[in-house]
Structures are given as C-alpha cells and as structure tokens.
Enzyme design. Sequence first.
Site, mmCIF file in Angstrom:
data_model
loop_
_atom_site.group_PDB
_atom_site.id
_atom_site.type_symbol
_atom_site.label_atom_id
_atom_site.label_comp_id
_atom_site.label_asym_id
_atom_site.label_seq_id
_atom_site.Cartn_x
_atom_site.Cartn_y
_atom_site.Cartn_z
ATOM 1 N N ASP A 1 0.833 -1.209 0.000
ATOM 2 C CA ASP A 1 0.000 0.000 0.000
ATOM 3 C C ASP A 1 0.872 1.266 0.000
ATOM 4 O O ASP A 1 2.082 1.208 0.269
ATOM 5 C CB ASP A 1 -0.890 -0.034 1.252
ATOM 6 N N ASP B 1 -10.798 1.684 -3.580
ATOM 7 C CA ASP B 1 -11.401 1.335 -2.290
ATOM 8 C C ASP B 1 -12.923 1.352 -2.386
ATOM 9 O O ASP B 1 -13.605 0.962 -1.451
ATOM 10 C CB ASP B 1 -10.971 2.332 -1.206
HETATM 11 C C1 DGJ Z 1 -5.940 1.676 1.801
HETATM 12 C C2 DGJ Z 1 -6.301 0.484 1.000
HETATM 13 O O1 DGJ Z 1 -6.779 0.859 -0.251
HETATM 14 C C3 DGJ Z 1 -7.307 -0.363 1.759
HETATM 15 O O2 DGJ Z 1 -7.712 -1.443 0.992
HETATM 16 C C4 DGJ Z 1 -6.683 -0.809 3.046
HETATM 17 O O3 DGJ Z 1 -5.622 -1.676 2.784
HETATM 18 C C5 DGJ Z 1 -6.222 0.389 3.831
HETATM 19 N N1 DGJ Z 1 -5.387 1.256 3.064
HETATM 20 C C6 DGJ Z 1 -5.483 -0.059 5.059
HETATM 21 O O4 DGJ Z 1 -4.926 0.979 5.738
#
Ligand code: DGJ
Length: 714
Positions: A450, A516
């Site tokens: 991430d 997301d």
């Molecule tokens: C952002 C990501 O896009 C989510 O899927 C998740 O992993 C969060 N970060 C976790 O902090």
Amino acid sequence: MTIPPSDLPAHAHLRAGGTSVVLDLCSADQPIIVHWGRDLGELSDAELAGLARAAAPQRVSGGLDETGRLTVLPQASGGWLTTPGLVGDRDGADFSTRLRLTGATLTPTAATFVLRDDAAELEGRITLSLGVSGLLHQRLSVVNRGADAYRVGALSAGFPLPATATELLTTTGHHLRERSPQRHAFTIGGHVRESRRGRPGADATLVMVAGTPGFGFERGLVHGIHLAWSGDHRLLAERTPTGDAVLRAGELLQPGEIVLASGDRYDSPDAVGSWGDGLDAFAARFHEELRARPDHPSRPRPVTINTWEAVYFRHDLPTLRLLADRAARVGAERFVLDDGWFHRRRDDTAGLGDWWVDAEVWPDGLGPLIDHVRGLGMEFGLWVEPEMVNPDSELAARHPDWLLRARDELPPPGRQQQALDLAHPEAYAYIASRLHALLDEYPIAYLKWDHNRDLAEAGSGPRGRARTHANVRALYRLLDELLERHPGLEIESCASGGARVDLGILQRTHRIWTSDCLDPLERLDIQRYTGLVVPPELMGAHLTSPAVHSTGRTVSLAFSALTALFGHLGIEWDLTAEDDETLDLIAGWVALYREHRGLIATGRRVHADLADPALDLRGVVAADGGEALYVHAQVRTSSAHPPAPITLPGLDADRRYRISVAVPEGAGGYLGQSPLGWEVEPVVMTGLAAASVGLRPPVLQPQAAVLIAAAAVD
Ligand code: DGJ
C-alpha cells in the site's frame, strides 16, 4: 550494429502487430515520424520517400523561412516553436540544443537513434520499438558529454496525431472514484495533465487519448499514450497553428532533481502509444502485450479474501480464524491479512515503519493464523506499506533523518503519516531487511503493498534536493529484489485504492487494487476506464457487503458479483456475520468466477456503444472467437420501458452463435412481466447480426445485471 550517418537510409518503416511507423531520416536534423498507426503494408523506398515528401509543409507568410518540423525530439533550432522534447541547461547556458542524427540501429520493428550536439556537449538516444500487438514504445536518454554539470528540466516523448483527432479523453478522479473519464475538444494550444504527488495519484490520467469526435469503445479512430512510471509525470496534448498535433509524455522533474555530472545519463520512463478503431481495440494492444510477457501471471487467479472491510483494525485470532473458515467455505483461495498486524498499529495514527508483529495482539506471532489459513487450503497474504512512516513510531523516533522533507518542519501530513526516503541507503537497507525477515519467517505468498498518501515536499532533508525520482527508482529496485529473493511471491499495487496504477509498477507487481470503492455502480466506470490499460486478470475486483461502506448504498449480491466478474475476483466482507443461505449464494458466484476465469484472463474485453445511457453492456470474447460472456447491467431507469435492443460486440462476424441468458440462481432484479422470446428458446445469429441488430434485453430493476452467454455453433 550502429549505422553511421553516411550509410543511413533516407527512410525507415517499422511494422508489427498491425501498426506501421514510417520515419523520415533525411528531411531535418532528426528523424520525423511521418506516420504512426494503421499498418500500411509493404512499402518500397520510393513509396516511403513519397510519403515523406507529401508530409513536408510549405513556407508561409509570417513564419520562419523553413516551417519547423515535429521531429522525435523537436527543438527550436529546427524551427519548432512550441513544447520542445528536451529542456535543460548548464547554469543558464546550453538552454537550446541542436541535436543531430549521428547514427542509428534499425531492425524491422525497432530503431535506435543517436543524436549529438557537439557545441552543447550533449548526446541523445531515442529508441522506438513496436511490441507484439503494435504498441509503440519510446525510450529516451540524454548523456552529458561536457565537463560541467547539465541540469535536465524535461525529456518527453512525442507521438504525432492524425488531423482527424480533434477530441481528447483523459481520466481524473479522487479517492473512491479513480479513472473517471472527461472529454473535450482538442483545439489549438496545449492541454496538460500532471502529477506532482510522488505517485500517479487518484486523479492521474491513465491515458491521454485523441480521436475522431464522439469516438467510442467499438468505433472511432483513436490514438493515445500512457507513461509507464509510478511518480510525477506530465502528459500533454498539443495542437499547433502549423497543422501538427502531438501527444507528449515524460517524467515531471522538480528543479535540480536531475543534474548530470560529466558522463552521466538520464533515462526517461517508457512512453507507450496505442491506437485503434475504438477504445476496445486501443486497450487490446496493451492487454495482448502484457499477456505475452514471460512472467505474466498465468496460473488461475486465486479468489482472494481481504480482511480490511471485514474487521478493519480489530485483529483477533478467533475472529480471523472464523473469517478464514467462512472464506474457505465459499471457495476463496487466498486470505490476505490487511492493515493492523504490526507493532502498535491499533488505528491509523501509529506504527508505520515498525515492521514486526505486534506482541500484544499476536502473542504467538502470525504462525497460528497462517497455519490455520493454509490448513484450509488457502494461500496467505500480508498487507504492508513500506514507504511510509508514522511520526508516532520507533522508526521516526530513531531516524528522523530518514523522512522525506524539504525544510526543518515535516511536510503536511496525510493520513497522519510521512514518507520514508527509500533512496537513503540506510532506510532502504532497513526496510529491505524487515521485509526479507517477514518473508523468510512466514510462508507469505502475497504482499498487498500500500501507499496511502500523496507526497509533498519530497526532499532529501532540510534544504535538500528533490527525491521523487530517486524514490521511484528505489521502490522498483526493492520490488525487483524481493521478487528475486522470494520466488513465487506475488505483489499487489495498492495506494489508497487505485492511486498507483501504471505499467512501471505493473512490471513488478501482479495485480492492482483498483479502488477502495466496492460499490458496483461506481465500479462499472472505474473498471471500464482502468481497463484501457490493465487487463481484467490484473484488476482486483471484490464482492462487497450489501451495505456498501464507502457510498452507503445497498446493493444486491448479484450486481456486485456480475460487476466484479470481469476482474480478479475477491471478497471484502465480514462473512462471520452471514448465515448459511448467504454463504451458499456467495459460493455460487465464486464458483461461477472460477468456471470462467480462464476465459476472463485470456479473452478480449469489449464494450457496446449503446445509445441508452442507462444501460451498460460489456463482455469478454474468447481469443479464438468460440465463446463469449457478456454482463448486461441496468444502471438506472431507461427512458424506454422495455428498453431498446442491445448489441453484442466482438464476435466473429461470419460465425453463428447460440445466445442465451445465463442467470445464476439468486440473481433477481427481474422486472419483465413475460418471458423474452430468446429466454424461452435461445436464438442463433451470426456475430455480425449480434453486433448490429442485437436483441431485446431483459427488463431489469436499476442496479441489476444479468449474464449473457454466446457459444459458437459452427
Ligand atoms: C488503503 C487500502 O486501499 C485499503 O484497501 C486498506 O488496505 C487500507 N489502506 C489499510 O490501511
């Protein structure tokens, strides 16, 4: 072997994958791309010379004595008075260059040109190459042959456009809505899309496309570019008053970011150009070339359960074990433990940088969970965010000098976090050793990698130099090193959802987290436009819980599943709260994906250009044209009730297909009050008829979808 200038041919013709690039090597200081696009077939030297002559402009009143030419690296010394290919200087001197062709290497599909400016003591190198599917790659370098430092301001690749390209398409967006399309007229002047966020960013344009007005996915000549780079960049569409139009792509360099000492070289990222009749043909070139890579993920894409929306930071072993049990029951094959597992990471304010398992929450380490997951027959994956640091962490306390900053104060925070200077050798060594240690200790098959903030003031320290470029290179080096040391490891590129989607990162990762936002209604467009470059099997698409966390909408499982079907399927849902009936329904959709994932990972992606904006029809057609699957979605209510016929693109025009509605059990959403004729008895029609005459779709509630199957009968 490099051909010296005296032996260079006057013209060259590169051909591959249905694309021609015709080059004029003799009319200016540098090569000119006379044509990039449709394959023109075998051409004699005389025909190539004719094309070059036909393309040469006249002298005009009020202009320079020779009208400037759009060369591969256009410059003012050649009369090009809009954006130059190279910008740089030697403490103010050598601000303008005259790079001239001094040699070339030519093959039927690639050309490398060596350019020199002896007065400015610079060398340029340009490689144009056509990939298997006809993508045009441009890689540029500049070498400082002088004694004094040369500062590079910009080095960008140019892709000339046909005069018919008068409409522009780019993507924009934000968190939860990445790659949202925007279009406008391509008039004289420049249209710029930049990223200054240290990552492409949620608003980045994945592509810059120019085409005939109103071009769609099925038809309309389009040419477009993508930059394979995970940092700052600049894409430009420029139309000149002298009848040229060009798309340019290059890294966006901060002042002083690249200063070449004597003998040093700067290499630009790969700029990639595609073209086609319609956006599906444009995208197909990207998909085909990616799929031809020897290391393209080729085993069936494992159905992935991700813990984020199921438990967020609430990690406890019994709950996660139960989630794993439920995931295995519905057919998941990979279990990914998301954010929250490491030292003092109880929420998003602390812990980033301290990459060891939290002893309080996981007193026996991750072993018990991993054993359980693997015992259920699933792979184990782990979330990491190695480029980030919370000021509230042991790392930040011990090594404040490892954080990117441009002044004494830290840059403005994002999600309460700062970025690590991965180009700092000790910071790199620490992160690499922590990741190796985790991967050595546990059987981790997958990292969800991430990157949750835009960078700002990304410097090497107070009053230091800009470091975005160096950090992207360090990231690539780290990913390459991990993959080499841990064979079989797969990595997902995630960045607050889909804020780092580009072919630079995809060269060393195996999937992107698309967004997301799990709401299928929003996902339709996000996936459609992400798919302009990224093939379905690399695009994470998860089933959502019925109450969508990000939008608050309530959606049906069928709509969620059918929207996620043409991707790499996963589940992002607290299955511990679901009853047996729901779990059985989920298992049915997972089984459907598993049945068709081979076709999805190898077939050609298509979208119908329907007149009714309330309808969405997309599909995947097998590479041999023998079968296809389509998802027909009712996005909102149509003005017509029942709606007008839909068409099914992409089938072989002359073959006959049996077309049927394949509504899996539990789909629902039907509004029609009598059965459709072709539901009662499937119809047989040619691919041509399916794409042009079509058939009446089932009448659906808004936000419902059905699956349509086409199978060749001869
Ligand atoms: C952002 C990501 O896009 C989510 O899927 C998740 O992993 C969060 N970060 C976790 O902090």
